[in-house]
Design a protein around this motif. Structure first.
Motif, mmCIF file in Angstrom:
data_model
loop_
_atom_site.group_PDB
_atom_site.id
_atom_site.type_symbol
_atom_site.label_atom_id
_atom_site.label_comp_id
_atom_site.label_asym_id
_atom_site.label_seq_id
_atom_site.Cartn_x
_atom_site.Cartn_y
_atom_site.Cartn_z
ATOM 1 N N ALA A 51 0.680 -1.110 0.201
ATOM 2 C CA ALA A 51 0.051 -0.063 -0.057
ATOM 3 C C ALA A 51 0.830 1.391 -0.017
ATOM 4 N N GLU A 52 2.133 1.060 0.845
ATOM 5 C CA GLU A 52 2.995 2.400 0.794
ATOM 6 C C GLU A 52 3.573 2.620 -0.466
ATOM 7 N N TRP A 53 3.918 1.364 -1.124
ATOM 8 C CA TRP A 53 4.487 1.546 -2.625
ATOM 9 C C TRP A 53 3.623 2.033 -3.664
ATOM 10 N N LEU A 54 2.022 1.664 -3.407
ATOM 11 C CA LEU A 54 1.225 2.139 -4.386
ATOM 12 C C LEU A 54 1.063 3.842 -4.217
ATOM 13 N N ALA A 55 1.139 4.204 -2.820
ATOM 14 C CA ALA A 55 1.087 5.645 -2.649
ATOM 15 C C ALA A 55 2.368 6.390 -3.133
ATOM 16 N N VAL A 56 3.494 5.734 -3.145
ATOM 17 C CA VAL A 56 4.760 6.599 -3.527
ATOM 18 C C VAL A 56 4.790 6.409 -4.904
ATOM 19 N N THR A 57 4.403 5.328 -5.453
ATOM 20 C CA THR A 57 4.290 5.200 -7.227
ATOM 21 C C THR A 57 3.362 6.308 -7.663
ATOM 22 N N ILE A 58 2.218 6.501 -7.287
ATOM 23 C CA ILE A 58 1.130 7.209 -7.567
ATOM 24 C C ILE A 58 1.645 8.870 -7.557
ATOM 25 N N VAL A 59 2.167 9.374 -6.265
ATOM 26 C CA VAL A 59 2.588 10.496 -6.492
ATOM 27 C C VAL A 59 3.756 10.731 -7.166
ATOM 28 N N ILE A 60 4.634 9.919 -7.366
ATOM 29 C CA ILE A 60 5.816 10.058 -8.157
ATOM 30 C C ILE A 60 5.375 10.325 -9.592
ATOM 31 N N GLY A 61 4.426 9.343 -9.913
ATOM 32 C CA GLY A 61 3.901 9.637 -11.522
ATOM 33 C C GLY A 61 3.096 10.763 -11.789
ATOM 34 N N LEU A 62 2.459 11.395 -10.570
ATOM 35 C CA LEU A 62 1.552 12.390 -10.669
ATOM 36 C C LEU A 62 2.437 13.802 -10.776
ATOM 37 N N VAL A 63 3.551 13.678 -9.976
ATOM 38 C CA VAL A 63 4.414 14.994 -10.162
ATOM 39 C C VAL A 63 5.272 14.824 -11.334
ATOM 40 N N LEU A 64 5.608 13.866 -11.859
ATOM 41 C CA LEU A 64 6.606 13.846 -13.153
ATOM 42 C C LEU A 64 5.631 14.344 -14.464
ATOM 43 N N ALA A 65 4.422 13.497 -14.344
ATOM 44 C CA ALA A 65 3.614 13.903 -15.230
ATOM 45 C C ALA A 65 3.162 15.388 -15.508
ATOM 46 N N LEU A 66 2.716 15.747 -14.409
ATOM 47 C CA LEU A 66 2.304 17.192 -14.215
ATOM 48 C C LEU A 66 3.453 18.436 -14.576
ATOM 49 N N GLU A 67 4.711 17.754 -14.388
ATOM 50 C CA GLU A 67 5.809 18.718 -14.903
ATOM 51 C C GLU A 67 6.134 18.493 -16.081
ATOM 52 N N ALA A 68 5.784 17.448 -16.839
ATOM 53 C CA ALA A 68 5.862 17.304 -18.398
ATOM 54 C C ALA A 68 4.819 18.186 -19.130
ATOM 55 N N VAL A 69 3.495 18.145 -18.419
ATOM 56 C CA VAL A 69 2.348 19.086 -18.733
ATOM 57 C C VAL A 69 2.712 20.429 -18.675
ATOM 58 N N ASN A 70 3.246 20.803 -17.371
ATOM 59 C CA ASN A 70 3.688 22.250 -17.131
ATOM 60 C C ASN A 70 4.869 22.645 -18.232
ATOM 61 N N SER A 71 5.851 21.936 -18.331
ATOM 62 C CA SER A 71 6.807 22.498 -19.471
ATOM 63 C C SER A 71 6.147 22.492 -20.712
ATOM 64 N N SER A 72 5.513 21.628 -21.081
ATOM 65 C CA SER A 72 4.707 21.823 -22.419
ATOM 66 C C SER A 72 3.932 22.943 -22.648
ATOM 67 N N ILE A 73 3.079 23.169 -21.511
ATOM 68 C CA ILE A 73 2.209 24.510 -21.653
ATOM 69 C C ILE A 73 3.143 25.898 -21.597
ATOM 70 N N GLU A 74 4.200 25.748 -20.855
ATOM 71 C CA GLU A 74 5.201 27.042 -20.907
ATOM 72 C C GLU A 74 5.722 27.141 -22.156
ATOM 73 N N ALA A 75 6.237 26.086 -22.700
ATOM 74 C CA ALA A 75 6.901 26.269 -24.226
ATOM 75 C C ALA A 75 5.887 26.560 -25.257
ATOM 76 N N LEU A 76 4.627 26.035 -25.103
ATOM 77 C CA LEU A 76 3.667 26.564 -26.160
ATOM 78 C C LEU A 76 3.358 28.080 -26.043
ATOM 79 N N ALA A 77 3.174 28.305 -24.705
ATOM 80 C CA ALA A 77 2.789 29.742 -24.412
ATOM 81 C C ALA A 77 3.844 30.778 -24.723
ATOM 82 N N ASN A 78 5.119 30.258 -24.642
ATOM 83 C CA ASN A 78 6.389 31.076 -24.965
ATOM 84 C C ASN A 78 6.246 31.181 -26.446
#
Length: 124
Positions: A51-78
């Protein structure tokens, strides 16, 4: 190989190029990746539960995925506007906020899982 399979393989190729671009050109993504590796190492050291691995895995994936989305939005906006614009600033701020919120949740998960184990380690 049929056209459908070729297109699927190409889509994975583009996705891996995106991962390389993320970690090759986004310093914050590298910081998040280092912290993710540290969390995984701590999970192995402390033998966390499934269960702890599940929580760690989900938040790692969420942070990295949102960083990718954020970076793509910034690049497009620029690309769309080199001028200062309240609308573009707002979009970029909101995308950055998504990463901040996910990283805060990841920190909370990390503290809830690892802090008691670290405290226990140092108790006599």
């Amino acid at each position: 190989m049929n056209s459908f399979c070729k297109k699927r393989i190409e889509s994975f190729k583009y996705a891996f190029q995106g991962v390389a671009a993320l970690f090759g050109g986004t310093p914050n993504a590298v910081v998040h990746l280092i912290l993710a590796v540290a969390a995984i190492a701590m999970g192995l050291i402390f033998s966390i539960s499934t269960a702890e691995w599940l929580a760690v895995t989900i938040v790692i994936g969420l942070v990295l995925a949102l960083e990718a989305v954020n970076s793509s939005i910034e690049a497009l906006a620029n690309h769309v506007s080199k001028d200062r614009s309240d609308a573009i600033r707002r979009v970029k701020d909101l995308a950055a906020a998504a990463v901040l919120l996910a990283a805060s949740a990841a920190l909370a998960v990390g503290l809830l899982i690892f802090l008691p184990k670290i405290i226990e380690l140092f108790q006599c």
